[in-house]
Structures are given as structure tokens and as C-alpha cells.
Design an enzyme around this catalytic site. Structure first.
Site, mmCIF file in Angstrom:
data_model
loop_
_atom_site.group_PDB
_atom_site.id
_atom_site.type_symbol
_atom_site.label_atom_id
_atom_site.label_comp_id
_atom_site.label_asym_id
_atom_site.label_seq_id
_atom_site.Cartn_x
_atom_site.Cartn_y
_atom_site.Cartn_z
ATOM 1 N N HIS A 127 2.397 0.740 7.946
ATOM 2 C CA HIS A 127 1.535 1.211 6.852
ATOM 3 C C HIS A 127 0.717 2.413 7.291
ATOM 4 O O HIS A 127 0.580 3.382 6.560
ATOM 5 C CB HIS A 127 0.585 0.099 6.410
ATOM 6 N N HIS A 144 4.435 -4.453 11.125
ATOM 7 C CA HIS A 144 4.369 -4.179 9.687
ATOM 8 C C HIS A 144 3.119 -3.350 9.375
ATOM 9 O O HIS A 144 3.182 -2.334 8.667
ATOM 10 C CB HIS A 144 4.345 -5.517 8.950
ATOM 11 N N GLU A 145 1.995 -3.762 9.912
ATOM 12 C CA GLU A 145 0.735 -3.053 9.623
ATOM 13 C C GLU A 145 0.762 -1.633 10.171
ATOM 14 O O GLU A 145 0.282 -0.699 9.530
ATOM 15 C CB GLU A 145 -0.446 -3.830 10.202
HETATM 16 ZN ZN LIG Z 1 2.111 -4.730 3.956
#
Ligand SMILES: [Zn+2]
Ligand SMILES: *[C@@H]1O[C@H](CO)[C@@H](O)[C@H](O)[C@H]1NC(C)=O
Ligand SMILES: *[C@@H]1O[C@H](CO)[C@@H](O)[C@H](O)[C@H]1NC(C)=O
Ligand SMILES: *[C@@H]1O[C@H](CO)[C@@H](O)[C@H](O)[C@H]1NC(C)=O
Ligand SMILES: *[C@@H]1O[C@H](CO)[C@@H](O)[C@H](O)[C@H]1NC(C)=O
Ligand SMILES: *[C@@H]1O[C@H](CO)[C@@H](O)[C@H](O)[C@H]1NC(C)=O
Ligand SMILES: *[C@@H]1O[C@H](CO)[C@@H](O)[C@H](O)[C@H]1NC(C)=O
Ligand SMILES: *[C@@H]1O[C@H](CO)[C@@H](O)[C@H](O)[C@H]1NC(C)=O
Ligand SMILES: *[C@@H]1O[C@H](CO)[C@@H](O)[C@H](O)[C@H]1NC(C)=O
Ligand SMILES: *[C@@H]1O[C@H](CO)[C@@H](O)[C@H](O)[C@H]1NC(C)=O
Length: 514
Positions: free
Chosen positions: A238, A234-235
């Protein structure tokens, strides 16, 4: 709009003694503004190095991600086993992304922009009026080894006598460098981890440097490798492109900016120096038919309207007229705008609040391709069940409106539910929407009034009309999902399965494993 938190919604329900923690919100400390400023590097103007094969040619190279760990920076306090787990997951992920993403390969090693003493430089081609600093202050906060830093010119207070005083470091042969930390900085209020892109190359504006911080409390507390893998992935999403400070830099499929640029090649900036994306990327839309229990109201939402994402959305929701996919509008600064709307995509892993069984679906991979920085192999995308085939009314309206229309047609209101539960003693257990866990309907009586736009129900499965039930206080427990009521897993992590759902009619097929 800011970027990049990942946040845990506390849901520690134990079936044995039926206790649910009493957390409704998951807000965070805000990251400082400078975290979201991006700097640029002239990766092309190295005069000392031979260009790599591939150069500016099309996307013919798998992405090379280099990870530098610093678990002692700031108050870094991850234990050795936790550090090892993070390293193992990051290593698996760099391989994972390498097999999924291709890029226009960086022709030169990545060098980090140096800071100047007593000056903030965002343009690395400019000399320092006074002196060069010995650090980078990545994303405004984090340091890197000096051998990763760019050369520096200093003028000692006189612009006519600027000289190169520090040579280029060796840099890093990669297409993306991730600096990974384990500090408690900005980790309060339930933040599991956060990440952001800090530096882009200046040809196509692709992020080439980013940071990922794992908040020790959660990483230390989890022995669940899958959980850490999902959080880390998830990171990295980003850093790669899913961030509200990156949308303004997106490129179209021909490599042209999606948002128009000024003479210096910059998009418009907000007061904090963060780019404002144009309407062909991010569109603010007025939903004029947002149904509440008191009738329709209008609600302003933010949609990502880039082509691949819209294509995925049309197919997923079964809505040919879909114009965009809504982004999260709730939570703290780091959550808003940098995640999918929780109501729409629930357990998609790029929503801002973790669910059990998070999946990285075609939505998130399509976003990466729409950035113009990657070509994506979609075969790694997982199936998202939530919202599938639920139509335009579902995709662009409130869950209240959806429930009303389904009831009017005598059809099931899934993925939503209307069974008013007692949080301390939830009943009417069922399967969650993708049938991966035993779940309870999240509709509860809040100790506070639910915002008017999120009040949906005047009746429900087990509403006791002879009691003086106050409908202003009723809503789904997950505020980021616009207080929509739906079946939430009773398990808090993938290693914590407290039930098994089998196909067929939910309730009769649940096996509870205590
Ligand atoms: Zn996030
Ligand atoms: C945590 O969140 C609360 C409520 O939003 C806020 O008042 C508090 O300042 C936050 N704590 C920190 C350390 O940011
Ligand atoms: C980690 O950061 C600290 C503090 O900035 C620094 O002294 C140390 O050399 C760094 N270690 C690595 C491996 O980068
Ligand atoms: C996705 O990537 C992971 C990690 O590389 C791999 O194990 C898995 O098989 C891939 N899945 C698909 C569907 O390609
Ligand atoms: C930088 O700022 C510090 C503190 O404000 C000051 O003591 C120092 O003289 C400044 N250095 C230069 C080169 O201006
Ligand atoms: C020196 O040059 C910088 C830009 O490189 C400029 O911002 C600054 O105003 C100049 N200072 C003087 C005293 O000329
Ligand atoms: C949204 O649309 C409604 C109905 O047309 C209108 O009354 C309202 O002013 C609009 N809101 C904004 C912020 O434009
Ligand atoms: C994702 O998109 C690709 C390409 O359009 C498609 O072939 C694939 O079936 C989709 N995967 C899922 C899980 O929907
Ligand atoms: C409990 O849930 C089941 C579906 O799981 C539903 O058929 C039943 O009507 C619910 N009971 C009540 C009282 O609503
Ligand atoms: C409904 O509420 C009334 C008044 O509070 C109460 O007397 C009655 O027992 C309730 N009925 C059910 C089925 O809970």
C-alpha cells in the site's frame, strides 16, 4: 475512495464440532480524511549535502527501506514478543523488497515535512505564517522523532519578517522510511493492520514516507509468523503504490505523469484534496451484461488499466481483449479501490480480505512497476491458480454468468460451486481451488436478502425444489467476492491446516486431520 485496510474475514470453523462463527461482514471504522492527503518534499533542493551517486539516473539502485518503530505512540500496547515478531518480519521484508525493487535513488536524506502551529501546510517550501510546530503529524496522525524533521521558516504573523528558526534534522538516508506503530487507533471491526503513504518526493512523486499500524488484537493473537509476514508485506505494498490516493500520481515508463497536471504540477483533486486519476490509469466501466438469476443487468465497476497489469491479466485469464483489472468495490472506505476485486483474484494477497494461502502474484508486482516508480524483479512472484485460464467471460462478468455458460456447455463450474451448505454443519467437503486446503462450498441461506445484482442461482447441486427455498436469500458467504459461491478453506491460518489435499479427484483424496 480511500486506502489501506487489511481485514480479516472471520471464518473460525472447527471441523471437530463444526462451528462456524456467524460473521458475514468485515467493515471498519473509517480513517479520517487527512490520512489520505499526501504532502510533497523538495528532496533536491538541499544546499548542504552532496548528491548520492545514482542521482536522477535510471533505476539502477535497489530500494533502501528504513524502518522506525514506535510501539509506545498513542496507546501502543504490543507485548515485547509481538514487537519482536513484527521487527523480525519487517527486517525480512526490507531485505525482500531490496532484492525485488530498484528505484531512482533519493539524492538526499529523507526529511519529514514539519507542521505549523494553527496552520495546515501541504507545501513544505512555504514558511509558517505564525510558528513552526515541533511535530510532523504524519498522515495527519502520527509523530516522528524531531531529528527526522525538515527545517522551518516562521513569520510570527508578518510575511516580511520570515526567518529560518529551525535547521534541518539529520534525516534518514533511505529511499523509503516506514514508521511502524502498534496502536488500537482505527482498529475496530476486524482490521488487522493499515498503512498509507504520507509524503512523496517532488521529482517523480514517488512515496518516500509512510506509516504502518499493526492492530494489537490480531498481532497479539497470532503466533503465526507467516501470517504477520504476509500482512506486513500487504501493508508495505500500500505504501509503495497500491492505494487509491496514489493512482493520480503514477508515472509512465518515461517518467511522465499518467494523469495530466495543472501549472503547479498537480492532478485534479477531489473535495478532500486527494488526487483523481485519469482514464489511462483508472477507468470506470459499465458492464452491461452482468448476469443475475433474473437475467442481465448493468453494473458499474472500477478497473486499473495500466499496461503491465493488463498484460498480466490477459495472460492469467487467457483473455486477449482484457482492458483492465477490476478493483474492490465492497467493504469500508479503506478497502474500496485499494485492493484487487476479491471475486476475480480471491487469494491474491492484495485483495482486501485475507484468505488462507495468500500469494503475492505478478498482478501486484506489475502494479508497482506501472506506478512508474520501480523496476521489478518478477521472479519473486508466486503462482496464482484462482481464475487462471478462465477467459474473458470470467474476468469481466458475474460468476452467475460464468456458471450459466459452463453449465450450458456441460463443463465444471470451478472455481465456483453450487452446493447449498448449512453453515453450522457444512458438508460436501472438497479442496479449495489451489488445492492447499480442505474446503466447503460457501453457498448459504443468508438471514437477509442478498443484493439483487449478486443473486445468481435458480438451481443448484442439492437445491430442494419441493421446499420453499427463497432464492433471494441464497449467496456465497464472502460478500467482497460479490457473494459468489466457492470452496473456502476450513483452516483459518497457515498454521491451522485441518486437512490435506492431494492432486487428483478432490473428495476421494482428502485426508482430514482433526
Ligand atoms: Zn489492504
Ligand atoms: C463497526 O461497524 C459497524 C457496522 O458497520 C458500525 O456501526 C460501527 O460504528 C463500527 N465501529 C466502529 C468503532 O467504527
Ligand atoms: C514514540 O512516540 C512518543 C509519543 O509521540 C514519543 O514520546 C517517543 O519519543 C517516541 N519514541 C520513538 C522511539 O520514536
Ligand atoms: C522471494 O523473497 C524471499 C524473501 O527474500 C526469498 O526468501 C524467496 O526465495 C524469494 N523467492 C523468489 C522466487 O525469488
Ligand atoms: C493557536 O491556536 C490556539 C488555540 O486555538 C491559540 O490559543 C493560539 O494563540 C494560537 N497561536 C497562534 C500563534 O496564533
Ligand atoms: C502570508 O503568506 C502566505 C503564503 O506564504 C499567505 O497564504 C498569507 O495570506 C500571507 N499573509 C499575509 C497576511 O499576507
Ligand atoms: C450502463 O449501460 C446500460 C446499458 O447500456 C445503461 O442502461 C445504463 O444507464 C448505463 N449506466 C450508466 C451509469 O451509465
Ligand atoms: C511473472 O511474470 C514474469 C515476467 O513476465 C514471468 O516470467 C513469470 O513466469 C511470471 N510468474 C508467474 C508465477 O506467473
Ligand atoms: C459433492 O462434491 C463433489 C465434488 O467434490 C461432487 O462431485 C458431488 O456431486 C457433490 N455432491 C452433491 C450432492 O452435489
Ligand atoms: C425437501 O423439502 C421437503 C419440504 O420441506 C421435505 O419434506 C423433504 O424432506 C426435503 N427433501 C430433502 C431431500 O431434503
Amino acid at each position: 475512495m480511500k486506502t489501506s485496510y487489511y481485514c480479516l474475514l472471520f471464518l473460525s470453523l472447527a471441523l471437530a464440532n463444526t462451528v462456524i462463527s456467524d460473521e458475514y461482514e468485515c467493515s471498519h471504522e473509517d480513517l479520517p480524511e487527512e490520512f489520505f492527503k499526501l504532502s510533497k518534499t523538495h528532496i533536491k533542493d538541499s544546499n548542504k549535502r552532496t548528491k548520492n551517486a545514482g542521482g536522477n539516473a535510471a533505476f539502477n539502485q535497489p530500494i533502501r527501506i528504513f524502518v522506525h518503530y514506535n510501539f509506545t505512540a498513542h496507546d501502543g500496547s504490543l507485548s515485547q514478543p509481538a514487537q519482536d515478531r513484527v521487527r523480525a518480519m519487517m527486517t525480512a521484508l526490507t531485505k525482500n523488497f531490496q532484492s525485488i525493487l530498484t528505484v531512482r535513488r533519493n539524492p538526499d536524506p529523507i526529511l519529514i515535512n514539519r507542521q505549523c502551529e494553527n496552520e495546515t501546510l501541504t507545501d513544505s517550501s512555504k514558511p509558517c505564517f505564525y510558528q513552526c510546530a515541533d511535530d510532523a503529524r504524519l498522515c495527519g496522525i502520527f509523530d516522528t522523532p524531531t531529528e527526522h524533521l525538515q527545517r522551518c521558516f516562521e513569520c510570527n504573523g508578518n510575511n516580511n519578517t520570515c526567518t529560518e528558526t529551525i535547521r534541518d534534522g539529520a534525516g534518514t538516508e533511505a529511499d523509503l522510511v516506514l514508521y511502524v506503530y502498534g496502536t488500537t487507533l482505527f482498529c475496530s471491526n476486524g482490521t488487522i493492520a493499515y498503512a498509507g503513504a504520507c509524503q512523496m518526493e517532488d521529482e517523480y512523486d514517488r512515496p518516500i514516507v509512510g506509516i504502518v499500524n499493526f492492530c494489537p488484537l490480531f498481532i497479539e493473537g497470532s503466533s503465526d509468523d507467516q501470517f504477520i509476514f504476509d500482512v506486513a508485506k500487504h501493508e508495505i505494498f500500500h505504501v509503495l503504490g497500491f492505494g487509491s490516493n496514489l493512482y493520480a500520481w503514477y508515472r509512465d515508463e518515461n517518467g511522465n505523469p499518467r494523469t495530466s497536471r495543472d501549472a503547479n504540477g498537480n492532478p485534479p483533486f477531489n473535495a478532500f484534496g486527494v488526487g483523481i486519476p485519469g482514464e489511462s490509469t483508472i477507468k470506470i466501466v459499465n458492464y452491461t451484461d452482468w448476469q443475475t438469476r433474473n437475467g442481465p443487468i448493468s453494473k458499474i465497476v472500477t478497473q486499473l488499466v495500466t499496461p503491465k497489469v493488463v498484460e498480466v491479466g490477459k495472460r492469467h485469464f487467457g483473455c486477449d481483449t482484457l482492458e483492465g483489472v477490476q478493483l474492490e468495490d465492497q467493504g469500508a472506505g479503506g478497502t474500496v479501490g485499494s485492493h484487487w476485486e476479491k471475486r476475480l483474484l480471491d487469494n491474491e494477497a492484495m485483495t482486501g480480505f485475507i484468505s488462507s494461502n495468500p500469494v503475492f502474484s505478478n498482478f501486484s508486482y506489475a502494479l508497482l512497476e506501472d506506478s512508474g516508480w520501480y523496476k521489478v524483479d518478477y521472479s519473486n512472484a508466486s503462482i496464482l491458480v484462482w481464475g487462471r485460464g478462465d477467459g474473458c467471460g470470467y474476468a469481466t462478468g458475474s460468476c452467475g454468468g460464468y456458471i450459466q455458460s459452463k453449465r450450458a456447455q456441460n463443463e465444471p463450474i470451478t472455481p465456483f460451486c453450487d452446493f447449498l451448505n448449512d453453515l453450522n454443519n457444512p458438508t460436501n467437503l472438497s479442496c479449495d481451488s489451489d488445492r492447499t486446503a480442505v474446503a466447503f462450498c460457501s453457498l448459504i441461506n443468508f438471514p437477509f436478502q442478498v443484493p439483487v445484482e449478486y443473486q445468481y442461482l435458480n438451481s443448484g447441486a442439492n437445491f430442494n425444489t419441493s421446499s420453499n427455498l427463497d432464492y433471494n436469500f441464497i449467496g456465497g458467504r464472502v460478500f467482497a467476492a460479490d457473494f459468489c459461491p466457492y470452496y473456502i478453506s476450513i483452516a483459518t491460518s497457515s498454521s491451522d491446516k485441518r486437512g490435506v489435499c492431494k492432486s487428483g479427484n478432490p473428495i476421494s483424496n482428502i485426508i482430514i486431520i482433526l
